[in-house]
Scaffold this active site. Sequence first.
Site, PDB file in Angstrom:
ATOM      1  N   SER A 537       0.594  -1.264  -0.271  1.00 21.04           N
ATOM      2  CA  SER A 537       0.079   0.256   0.250  1.00 21.04           C
ATOM      3  C   SER A 537       0.855   1.536   0.239  1.00 21.04           C
ATOM      4  CB  SER A 537      -0.963  -0.291   1.253  1.00 21.04           C
ATOM      5  OG  SER A 537      -2.105   1.522   1.546  1.00 21.04           O
ATOM      6  N   ASP A 618      -8.608  -5.525  -6.293  1.00 24.73           N
ATOM      7  CA  ASP A 618      -8.205  -4.349  -5.226  1.00 24.73           C
ATOM      8  C   ASP A 618      -8.378  -3.230  -6.212  1.00 24.73           C
ATOM      9  OD1 ASP A 618      -6.323  -2.883  -3.879  1.00 24.73           O
ATOM     10  OD2 ASP A 618      -4.396  -2.643  -3.650  1.00 24.73           O
ATOM     11  N   HIS A 650      -6.743  -5.711  -1.951  1.00 24.12           N
ATOM     12  CA  HIS A 650      -5.518  -4.761  -0.633  1.00 24.12           C
ATOM     13  C   HIS A 650      -4.473  -5.784  -0.293  1.00 24.12           C
ATOM     14  CE1 HIS A 650      -3.843  -1.354  -0.912  1.00 24.12           C
ATOM     15  NE2 HIS A 650      -3.662  -0.708   0.359  1.00 24.12           N
TER      16      HIS A 650
END
Length: 675
Positions: A537, A618, A650
């Site tokens: 991320s 995601d 994600h």
Amino acid sequence: MKQWIAALGLALPLGSAFAAEPFTVQHLNDLNKVHSAALSPDGSTVVYAIKTVDGDHSQSDLYRQVVGGEAQRLTFDKGTEHSVAFAADGKGIYFLAARSGTTQLWYLPLAGGEARQVSDLPLNVDGFKFDNAGQQVVLQLRVDPACDTLACSAEKAEAKAEQKTTGQHYTGLMYRHWDTWTDGLRNHLFVAKLDGDTLSEPVDVTAGLDTEVPPLPFSGLEEVSFTPDGKHVVYAAKAPGRDQSWHTNYDLWQVPVAGGDAVNLTADNPAWDSHPTFSADGQFMAWMAMSIPGYEADRFRVMLKDLRSGEVKELAPGWDRSAGSIAFGDDSNTLFVTTQDLGQVSIYAMDTRFGDRITLVNEGSNSLQAAAGGKVLYTRNTLHEPTDLYLMDEGGRNQTRLTQINQDKLKDVAFGDYEQFTFKGWNNETVHGYWIKPVGYQEGEKYPVAFLVHGGPQGSFGNRWHGRWNAQLWAGAGFGVVMVDFHGSTGYGTEFTHSISKDWGGKPLEDLQKGLAAVGKQQPWLDVNNACAAGGSYGGYMMNWIAGNWSDGFKCLVNHAGLFDMRSFYMVTEELWFPEYEFGGTYWEQTERYEQFNPVNHIDNWQTPMLVIHGALDYRVPLEQGLAAFTVLQRKGIESELLMFPDENHWILNPDNLVQWYEHTLGWMKKYTAE
């Protein structure tokens, strides 16, 4: 020595010096997990669920443990029991299970006998909470808001499943969230009366509401409470409107249990309000409130309303920490609060009269489960121990570990020793981090470094057990692990957390550079010149940023779900409030800020080998961000690989996929640090 200790009947500590095997992802996947813990009203008994894993088979069962006694297994069904709550009289428990084909509410008397089904609804029950008297229950159901009955929602779901067309039509944002395309259904709250084992017809107290209650994707019934008199339900939700994808204004709403118009209790706060909680005596309502609109990482203040006088105040306004959860003690004078604090997640007791607080637990990552009968039930984990249940008196005395659910599975597994360190980072300010020694560490040897960068970006790689980014897996693979809580990390004060906004590639990069250099001097066994970095991320963003702005820092990089191009990211992510706060507005309003720290603008400097990993589901950082980074790497002739998971979001949640993830990640890092 190991056999001698066993012969005496003594237990080996987890990660003991006598353990032989390094910790692996297979060990991680096979761990038992404790969940759904509840405390009896008198504080004498705990009931909890344990998910056990045996190869490809997993099962979740309920256990009862009288304080000071041994655990007793309560259920043996092949399915999963979860979401446990004690009956008001303490003589039985309620839980959710799909024993009848759909998830419904069940009751189990603790004196003996079979579990009895309480609800028999045409839809799954996703959550529940009782009022203080145990005579009413609020149910979380997923319904079609256009329907007047549960049967209507069920019929529409069946009809939709039989449709031959697959096109999905949208007229506004947000059309997808986290990993799911919007399907027209919404979380709603229903209230039913309980008469013995029979529920009355549930009433939709959020009827007609086109927002999610509780909010998606991660909230639950912690966002819902009955008022102490049982006449109303208070819940957190956004007001209906087309702007929900670009604001964070969750308010607390109060609605009669018979249904009707909801009243906004926090209309004067344009930021996030959460966790409505009432004292049992009916004197106070407490909740958590942010103050900056649009900012999801703002400090959650602890708010208190005197329900008799109407006075509202912030508890401990000078306390520079953000609340994570709250719960009243037996009286209205004590409020328990969890918060991140210098790499730990601590539990405090706050005096509602004066705002004074005392620290109850400040080691590892702790989570409140319940408070009743003068006791506090909580979980704890650390960098070398997975989650177990603990109990203490309300004042923090007599802290007792209740469970050791993985003792047998980990008795022959070794973990790396760890320690927190500090250094002078950006602006000469103190920055914290952790290092972990590799399993089998030998004095005088030097070891390659796995430099792990957390996501968020307002997050932390502190003293906690992680189900995916588990630092001990790198230690088990022979790496010395370094994790830095750079400027922007949580648990170090509001100003420290705020400092990353509009400066994604500035202070954090300087902290990471200075932190790696500092820990290399403090711990000479760490070979910081033979290091690979990995992050997900925002941590993946930092891998892309490092590639262009610290191109000689690492032998290799691992970029999981990393932001690559801030312009295209803004156009396709779902929660627009996030980039709009972090960069000061929309892309077209603040183009210069988005481009200032945009990794795509520095690809001319890329030279470090990179493994790119991304999930196709995601929608927070869509797949194309990872594909674009990999395309650049390949076209520039930089050693690179792509690992794409078509069924992951994600995060990597499938245990088999997690094995594949670590095989590729550790293999990649070992390849470039082998000397």
